[in-house]
Design a protein around this motif. Structure first.
Motif, short mmCIF file in Angstrom:
data_model
loop_
_atom_site.label_atom_id
_atom_site.label_comp_id
_atom_site.label_asym_id
_atom_site.label_seq_id
_atom_site.Cartn_x
_atom_site.Cartn_y
_atom_site.Cartn_z
N TYR A 42 39.18 -6.71 14.28
CA TYR A 42 40.20 -7.77 14.29
C TYR A 42 41.31 -7.37 15.25
N LYS A 83 48.11 -18.45 6.14
CA LYS A 83 46.98 -18.50 7.08
C LYS A 83 45.69 -18.04 6.41
N ILE A 84 45.76 -16.96 5.65
CA ILE A 84 44.54 -16.44 5.03
C ILE A 84 44.09 -17.38 3.90
N ALA A 99 42.19 -20.01 5.48
CA ALA A 99 40.91 -19.44 5.94
C ALA A 99 39.94 -19.18 4.79
N ALA A 106 37.29 -15.69 2.42
CA ALA A 106 37.28 -16.18 3.80
C ALA A 106 35.99 -15.77 4.51
N ALA A 135 36.08 -18.20 9.94
CA ALA A 135 37.50 -18.49 9.68
C ALA A 135 38.35 -17.28 10.06
N LEU A 136 37.86 -16.09 9.73
CA LEU A 136 38.61 -14.88 10.06
C LEU A 136 38.68 -14.69 11.58
N LEU A 159 41.40 -16.96 12.77
CA LEU A 159 42.70 -16.43 12.35
C LEU A 159 43.10 -15.25 13.25
N ASP A 160 42.13 -14.40 13.53
CA ASP A 160 42.38 -13.23 14.38
C ASP A 160 42.83 -13.68 15.77
N ASP A 167 44.23 -16.49 16.54
CA ASP A 167 45.54 -17.12 16.41
C ASP A 167 46.65 -16.06 16.39
#
Ligand code: FEO
Length: 183
Positions: free
Chosen positions: A40, A144-145, A148, A153, A157-158, A161-162, A164
């Protein structure tokens, strides 16, 4: 002639908070390294930069103690504890740690008010405001999580998010961004 403008109590408490900010930096460093190992990179980058911000907080306390004629006591820094078990766990730990830091900041505000040490009281207001930002940031991570999928999650999705978090504006630079001209 004694030129120490801090009481023994406040000098001790300010030193303890200086060490706690260093402890916070260790937490962010550990979690950033964990995130990097897991692939990540956006989250890692975000957390590494935040570790730098915590070191700035540590230095603010150190410089303030010196400015008031107090004695700085540099001690061992408590370790960061266990690595997170997941991104969800990582963000929950960040939130818990920031709320605990706010509690400590408020205790210092209380102590400075009880002593009518208005210089320290005034100095601490920067941290009261900063903790609003820090808690907002931690709550934002939790939002956010949650979107996700929280503890459940999925990888896709992760991944989003990563990516982002990798685009977040930076408050502090990374060591690798330093140059000779701009260390
Ligand atoms: Fe220095 Fe995250 O509080």
């Amino acid at each position: 002639m004694d030129t120490n403008r801090l009481s023994a109590t406040l000098e001790k408490a300010l030193n303890a908070q200086m060490t706690n900010e260093a402890h916070n930096a260790q937490i962010y460093l550990a979690y950033a390294s964990w995130a990097s190992e897991k692939g990540y990179d956006g989250i890692a980058n975000f957390l590494f930069r935040h570790a730098n911000e915590e070191r700035t907080h540590m230095m603010k306390f150190l410089e303030y103690i010196l400015k008031r004629g107090g004695k700085v006591t540099v001690t061992a820094i408590p370790g960061p504890g266990d690595n997170p078990k997941s991104v969800n766990d990582c963000f929950e730990k960040v939130y818990t740690s920031e709320v605990e830091n706010t509690r400590r900041i408020y205790a210092l505000v209380d102590a400075s008010m009880a002593e009518k040490d208005w210089a320290t009281y005034n100095f601490m207001q920067w941290f009261v405001n900063e903790q609003i930002e820090e808690e907002t940031l931690a709550m934002d991570l939790l939002s956010k999580i949650k979107v996700a999928g929280g503890a459940d999650a999925k990888d896709t999705a992760l991944y989003a998010l990563d990516a982002d978090l990798g685009k977040k504006p930076d408050d502090a630079q990374l060591a690798q961004d330093a140059t000779v001209e701009n260390p």
